[in-house]
Design a protein around this motif. Structure first.
Motif, PDB file in Angstrom:
ATOM      1  N   GLU A  15       0.829  -1.205   0.000  1.00 13.12           N
ATOM      2  CA  GLU A  15       0.000   0.000   0.000  1.00 13.12           C
ATOM      3  C   GLU A  15       0.865   1.257   0.000  1.00 13.12           C
ATOM      4  O   GLU A  15       0.583   2.218  -0.722  1.00 13.12           O
ATOM      5  N   GLU A  16       1.928   1.248   0.804  1.00 15.20           N
ATOM      6  CA  GLU A  16       2.817   2.415   0.866  1.00 15.20           C
ATOM      7  C   GLU A  16       3.587   2.598  -0.440  1.00 15.20           C
ATOM      8  O   GLU A  16       3.738   3.727  -0.929  1.00 15.20           O
ATOM      9  N   VAL A  17       4.044   1.508  -1.025  1.00 10.59           N
ATOM     10  CA  VAL A  17       4.785   1.577  -2.287  1.00 10.59           C
ATOM     11  C   VAL A  17       3.850   2.024  -3.409  1.00 10.59           C
ATOM     12  O   VAL A  17       4.202   2.893  -4.212  1.00 10.59           O
ATOM     13  N   PHE A  18       2.650   1.452  -3.462  1.00 11.14           N
ATOM     14  CA  PHE A  18       1.688   1.826  -4.507  1.00 11.14           C
ATOM     15  C   PHE A  18       1.332   3.303  -4.412  1.00 11.14           C
ATOM     16  O   PHE A  18       1.198   3.985  -5.433  1.00 11.14           O
ATOM     17  N   LYS A  19       1.198   3.816  -3.195  1.00  7.70           N
ATOM     18  CA  LYS A  19       0.876   5.230  -2.995  1.00  7.70           C
ATOM     19  C   LYS A  19       1.937   6.119  -3.648  1.00  7.70           C
ATOM     20  O   LYS A  19       1.606   7.116  -4.292  1.00  7.70           O
ATOM     21  N   VAL A  20       3.199   5.754  -3.518  1.00  6.53           N
ATOM     22  CA  VAL A  20       4.279   6.529  -4.147  1.00  6.53           C
ATOM     23  C   VAL A  20       4.187   6.418  -5.665  1.00  6.53           C
ATOM     24  O   VAL A  20       4.274   7.423  -6.381  1.00  6.53           O
ATOM     25  N   LEU A  21       3.998   5.215  -6.183  1.00  3.18           N
ATOM     26  CA  LEU A  21       3.913   5.006  -7.635  1.00  3.18           C
ATOM     27  C   LEU A  21       2.758   5.761  -8.273  1.00  3.18           C
ATOM     28  O   LEU A  21       2.882   6.301  -9.365  1.00  3.18           O
ATOM     29  N   ASP A 139      15.006   2.971  -7.266  1.00  2.00           N
ATOM     30  CA  ASP A 139      15.721   3.573  -6.140  1.00  2.00           C
ATOM     31  C   ASP A 139      14.925   4.734  -5.540  1.00  2.00           C
ATOM     32  O   ASP A 139      14.840   4.871  -4.313  1.00  2.00           O
ATOM     33  N   ASP A 140      14.351   5.582  -6.394  1.00  2.00           N
ATOM     34  CA  ASP A 140      13.574   6.721  -5.910  1.00  2.00           C
ATOM     35  C   ASP A 140      12.316   6.268  -5.172  1.00  2.00           C
ATOM     36  O   ASP A 140      11.997   6.791  -4.104  1.00  2.00           O
ATOM     37  N   VAL A 141      11.604   5.297  -5.738  1.00  2.00           N
ATOM     38  CA  VAL A 141      10.398   4.788  -5.075  1.00  2.00           C
ATOM     39  C   VAL A 141      10.774   4.165  -3.738  1.00  2.00           C
ATOM     40  O   VAL A 141      10.106   4.395  -2.721  1.00  2.00           O
ATOM     41  N   LYS A 142      11.854   3.403  -3.706  1.00  5.08           N
ATOM     42  CA  LYS A 142      12.331   2.781  -2.460  1.00  5.08           C
ATOM     43  C   LYS A 142      12.633   3.845  -1.410  1.00  5.08           C
ATOM     44  O   LYS A 142      12.189   3.747  -0.265  1.00  5.08           O
TER      45      LYS A 142
END
Length: 155
Positions: A15-21, A139-142
């Motif tokens: 959920e946190e990763v998808f929010k950034v994407l 790297d940026d998303v991470k």
């Protein structure tokens, strides 16, 4: 057809990763390769969202119009566009694991014109540059997802 697939582990939930994407509004600030991004459709980001993205490629600014063709939070989404006689499809897959999320980006380029088919061997020679661009996005998303994520508890 040309395909590149690269993944990275991120210490954050899907959920946190998808929010950034899916945060197209802040993409130029979050993703180093994106210089400008203009959303062309109204409403929330999702399937059918069209946007214009500007990046510098090979020392020149390039602007493409893209559309989200599949949007399945928090598992995946797909962005597609037509450019220079080819159809481009980029899929973002978010796979949960015990310590966070594995984010995989899969890029396909399918030539649609004779010229694009003839140039495919040359385009394949630039796959290292494309791979580095994808790694930079990962790297940026991470970096952003882990900075805003709650600590992942290991069992």
């Amino acid at each position: 057809m040309s395909q590149i697939s690269i993944g990275k582990h991120i210490n954050a939930t899907r959920e946190e990763v998808f929010k950034v994407l899916a945060d197209l509004h802040n993409a130029p600030e979050n993703i180093r390769g994106i210089e400008e991004l203009e959303i062309l459709t109204d409403g929330p980001v999702g399937e059918g969202t069209r946007f214009r993205e500007t990046r510098t490629k090979f020392g020149k600014q390039a602007t493409e119009e893209l559309v989200i063709t599949s949007f399945d939070p928090p598992q995946s989404y797909v962005v597609e566009c037509e450019s220079s006689g080819a159809h481009y499809r980029t899929e973002f897959l978010l796979i949960p694991d015990i310590a966070g999320t594995h984010l995989r980006i899969i890029c396909d380029a399918t030539p649609q014109t004779l010229l694009a088919r003839l140039l495919l061997p040359i385009v394949n020679l630039t796959s290292d540059i494309t791979s580095k661009c994808i790694e930079s996005v990962l790297d940026d998303v991470k970096r952003i997802a882990e900075a805003s994520a709650a600590p992942v508890v290991h069992a």
